[in-house]
Design a protein around this motif. Structure first.
Motif, PDB file in Angstrom:
ATOM      1  N   ILE A  75       0.765  -1.079  -0.029  1.00  0.00           N
ATOM      2  CA  ILE A  75       0.056   0.036  -0.076  1.00  0.00           C
ATOM      3  C   ILE A  75       0.856   1.432  -0.046  1.00  0.00           C
ATOM      4  O   ILE A  75       1.960   1.368   0.490  1.00  0.00           O
ATOM      5  N   ARG A  76       0.291   2.076  -0.760  1.00  0.00           N
ATOM      6  CA  ARG A  76       1.161   3.657  -0.739  1.00  0.00           C
ATOM      7  C   ARG A  76       1.478   4.088   0.606  1.00  0.00           C
ATOM      8  O   ARG A  76       0.365   4.081   1.313  1.00  0.00           O
ATOM      9  N   PRO A  77       2.421   4.601   0.882  1.00  0.00           N
ATOM     10  CA  PRO A  77       2.563   5.380   2.365  1.00  0.00           C
ATOM     11  C   PRO A  77       1.576   6.357   2.712  1.00  0.00           C
ATOM     12  O   PRO A  77       1.129   6.494   3.551  1.00  0.00           O
ATOM     13  N   ALA A  78       1.171   7.082   1.394  1.00  0.00           N
ATOM     14  CA  ALA A  78       0.023   8.025   1.840  1.00  0.00           C
ATOM     15  C   ALA A  78      -1.358   7.582   2.010  1.00  0.00           C
ATOM     16  O   ALA A  78      -2.121   8.238   2.687  1.00  0.00           O
ATOM     17  N   ASP A  79      -1.484   6.303   1.737  1.00  0.00           N
ATOM     18  CA  ASP A  79      -2.675   5.759   2.096  1.00  0.00           C
ATOM     19  C   ASP A  79      -2.905   4.785   3.330  1.00  0.00           C
ATOM     20  O   ASP A  79      -3.974   4.290   3.551  1.00  0.00           O
ATOM     21  N   ILE A  80      -1.750   4.672   3.946  1.00  0.00           N
ATOM     22  CA  ILE A  80      -1.860   3.704   5.041  1.00  0.00           C
ATOM     23  C   ILE A  80      -2.874   4.337   6.005  1.00  0.00           C
ATOM     24  O   ILE A  80      -3.457   3.336   6.511  1.00  0.00           O
ATOM     25  N   ASP A  81      -2.871   5.402   6.618  1.00  0.00           N
ATOM     26  CA  ASP A  81      -3.811   6.023   7.373  1.00  0.00           C
ATOM     27  C   ASP A  81      -5.269   5.853   7.205  1.00  0.00           C
ATOM     28  O   ASP A  81      -5.972   6.004   7.882  1.00  0.00           O
ATOM     29  N   HIS A  82      -5.673   5.667   5.910  1.00  0.00           N
ATOM     30  CA  HIS A  82      -6.859   5.575   5.421  1.00  0.00           C
ATOM     31  C   HIS A  82      -7.483   4.087   5.373  1.00  0.00           C
ATOM     32  O   HIS A  82      -8.699   3.972   5.116  1.00  0.00           O
ATOM     33  N   VAL A  83      -6.468   3.284   5.397  1.00  0.00           N
ATOM     34  CA  VAL A  83      -6.973   1.837   5.087  1.00  0.00           C
ATOM     35  C   VAL A  83      -7.261   1.068   6.412  1.00  0.00           C
ATOM     36  O   VAL A  83      -6.341   1.085   7.169  1.00  0.00           O
ATOM     37  N   ARG A  84      -8.547   0.703   6.509  1.00  0.00           N
ATOM     38  CA  ARG A  84      -8.681  -0.185   7.940  1.00  0.00           C
ATOM     39  C   ARG A  84      -8.387  -1.464   7.615  1.00  0.00           C
ATOM     40  O   ARG A  84      -8.018  -2.324   8.566  1.00  0.00           O
ATOM     41  N   GLY A  85      -8.854  -2.137   6.593  1.00  0.00           N
ATOM     42  CA  GLY A  85      -8.626  -3.731   6.254  1.00  0.00           C
ATOM     43  C   GLY A  85      -8.542  -3.892   4.879  1.00  0.00           C
ATOM     44  O   GLY A  85      -8.992  -3.273   3.951  1.00  0.00           O
ATOM     45  N   VAL A  86      -7.634  -4.929   4.486  1.00  0.00           N
ATOM     46  CA  VAL A  86      -7.523  -5.403   3.322  1.00  0.00           C
ATOM     47  C   VAL A  86      -7.860  -7.039   3.314  1.00  0.00           C
ATOM     48  O   VAL A  86      -7.516  -7.787   4.033  1.00  0.00           O
ATOM     49  N   PHE A  87      -8.688  -7.471   2.280  1.00  0.00           N
ATOM     50  CA  PHE A  87      -9.123  -8.893   2.213  1.00  0.00           C
ATOM     51  C   PHE A  87      -8.979  -9.295   0.794  1.00  0.00           C
ATOM     52  O   PHE A  87      -9.191  -8.585  -0.255  1.00  0.00           O
ATOM     53  N   THR A 123     -11.061 -19.298 -15.227  1.00  0.00           N
ATOM     54  CA  THR A 123     -11.796 -18.150 -15.307  1.00  0.00           C
ATOM     55  C   THR A 123     -11.992 -17.562 -13.775  1.00  0.00           C
ATOM     56  O   THR A 123     -12.604 -16.441 -13.685  1.00  0.00           O
ATOM     57  N   GLU A 124     -11.436 -18.183 -12.853  1.00  0.00           N
ATOM     58  CA  GLU A 124     -11.341 -17.536 -11.636  1.00  0.00           C
ATOM     59  C   GLU A 124     -10.529 -16.260 -11.511  1.00  0.00           C
ATOM     60  O   GLU A 124      -9.785 -15.795 -12.235  1.00  0.00           O
ATOM     61  N   GLU A 125     -11.175 -15.426 -10.665  1.00  0.00           N
ATOM     62  CA  GLU A 125     -10.751 -14.192 -10.365  1.00  0.00           C
ATOM     63  C   GLU A 125     -10.143 -13.725  -8.952  1.00  0.00           C
ATOM     64  O   GLU A 125     -11.068 -14.678  -7.719  1.00  0.00           O
ATOM     65  N   LEU A 126      -9.203 -13.133  -8.621  1.00  0.00           N
ATOM     66  CA  LEU A 126      -8.801 -12.757  -7.464  1.00  0.00           C
ATOM     67  C   LEU A 126      -9.574 -11.675  -6.834  1.00  0.00           C
ATOM     68  O   LEU A 126      -9.155 -10.534  -7.787  1.00  0.00           O
ATOM     69  N   TRP A 127     -10.341 -11.662  -6.111  1.00  0.00           N
ATOM     70  CA  TRP A 127     -10.854 -10.116  -5.550  1.00  0.00           C
ATOM     71  C   TRP A 127     -10.152  -9.710  -4.237  1.00  0.00           C
ATOM     72  O   TRP A 127      -9.742 -10.324  -3.482  1.00  0.00           O
ATOM     73  N   VAL A 128     -10.109  -8.156  -4.455  1.00  0.00           N
ATOM     74  CA  VAL A 128      -9.410  -7.439  -3.266  1.00  0.00           C
ATOM     75  C   VAL A 128     -10.448  -6.773  -2.897  1.00  0.00           C
ATOM     76  O   VAL A 128     -10.993  -5.928  -3.420  1.00  0.00           O
ATOM     77  N   THR A 129     -10.568  -6.800  -1.732  1.00  0.00           N
ATOM     78  CA  THR A 129     -11.509  -5.822  -1.011  1.00  0.00           C
ATOM     79  C   THR A 129     -11.119  -4.817   0.218  1.00  0.00           C
ATOM     80  O   THR A 129     -10.290  -5.528   1.022  1.00  0.00           O
ATOM     81  N   MET A 130     -11.250  -3.855  -0.076  1.00  0.00           N
ATOM     82  CA  MET A 130     -10.348  -2.759   0.958  1.00  0.00           C
ATOM     83  C   MET A 130     -11.612  -2.036   1.885  1.00  0.00           C
ATOM     84  O   MET A 130     -12.522  -1.472   1.099  1.00  0.00           O
ATOM     85  N   GLU A 131     -11.412  -1.915   3.026  1.00  0.00           N
ATOM     86  CA  GLU A 131     -12.366  -0.866   3.779  1.00  0.00           C
ATOM     87  C   GLU A 131     -11.544   0.104   4.474  1.00  0.00           C
ATOM     88  O   GLU A 131     -10.552  -0.215   4.904  1.00  0.00           O
ATOM     89  N   ASP A 132     -12.136   1.370   4.246  1.00  0.00           N
ATOM     90  CA  ASP A 132     -11.591   2.486   4.831  1.00  0.00           C
ATOM     91  C   ASP A 132     -11.945   2.796   6.028  1.00  0.00           C
ATOM     92  O   ASP A 132     -13.092   2.067   6.545  1.00  0.00           O
ATOM     93  N   TRP A 133     -11.652   3.658   6.843  1.00  0.00           N
ATOM     94  CA  TRP A 133     -11.953   4.251   8.282  1.00  0.00           C
ATOM     95  C   TRP A 133     -13.301   4.830   8.373  1.00  0.00           C
ATOM     96  O   TRP A 133     -14.126   4.707   9.251  1.00  0.00           O
ATOM     97  N   SER A 134     -13.823   5.241   7.165  1.00  0.00           N
ATOM     98  CA  SER A 134     -15.050   5.976   7.327  1.00  0.00           C
ATOM     99  C   SER A 134     -16.048   4.692   6.814  1.00  0.00           C
ATOM    100  O   SER A 134     -17.394   5.157   6.903  1.00  0.00           O
ATOM    101  N   GLY A 135     -15.863   3.548   6.657  1.00  0.00           N
ATOM    102  CA  GLY A 135     -16.775   2.383   6.614  1.00  0.00           C
ATOM    103  C   GLY A 135     -16.935   2.179   5.098  1.00  0.00           C
ATOM    104  O   GLY A 135     -17.888   1.299   4.651  1.00  0.00           O
ATOM    105  N   GLY A 136     -16.416   2.885   4.211  1.00  0.00           N
ATOM    106  CA  GLY A 136     -16.431   2.541   2.825  1.00  0.00           C
ATOM    107  C   GLY A 136     -15.704   1.409   2.336  1.00  0.00           C
ATOM    108  O   GLY A 136     -14.752   1.083   2.883  1.00  0.00           O
TER     109      GLY A 136
END
Length: 152
Positions: A75-87, A123-136
């Protein structure tokens, strides 16, 4: 004979202290002795650009019988404080409760062990889900074949 053995034992132990000396430069060098090639892909997950990385090797089989593949998320250093979780998950998650494996570790480089199905259709896909601190919740996918590596 006994005196000869005592002297020989002393010289043998001194020789055993010298045996590791040729290996010390490799031991203290910063680069690993063997690192398999790495597969890296950049993905934009909503407003967050991330890099997925994995080694180019087949998934390992766990004692439970599941096949697992390890992925690292940069994750970019500028985005670390905004990311709550990565799945990460193979296949589209139905909700945030089924988002997949939670990435853990260093905030700059998180790791996730993803369960891989035994039978892959291609045909499978790898899904990346990110949750930010505002709940998005932000999602992105990429074909699993692009970042799988190794033999299927």
């Amino acid at each position: 004979m006994r005196k000869l053995w005592q002297r020989g034992k002393f010289h043998l132990s001194a020789l055993m202290m010298l045996v590791p000396l040729p290996f010390l430069p490799d031991y203290f060098s910063p680069k690993p002795i063997f690192v398999p090639p790495e597969i890296r892909r950049d993905v934009a997950v909503g407003p967050f650009p991330v890099t997925l990385a994995t080694y180019d090797e087949a998934p390992g089989r766990m004692p439970t019988g599941e096949r697992m593949k390890e992925y690292r998320i940069h994750i970019r250093p500028a985005d670390i404080d905004h990311v709550r979780g990565v799945f990460l998950r193979v296949g589209k998650p139905r909700s945030l409760r089924t988002a997949g494996a939670l990435a853990f570790g260093n905030p700059y480089e998180r790791e996730a062990d993803v369960t891989v199905p035994d039978e892959l259709a291609g045909t499978e896909e790898l899904w990346v889900t990110m949750e930010d601190w505002s709940g998005g919740v932000h999602q992105a996918s990429l074909p699993l074949g692009e970042i799988f590596g190794g033999k299927r």
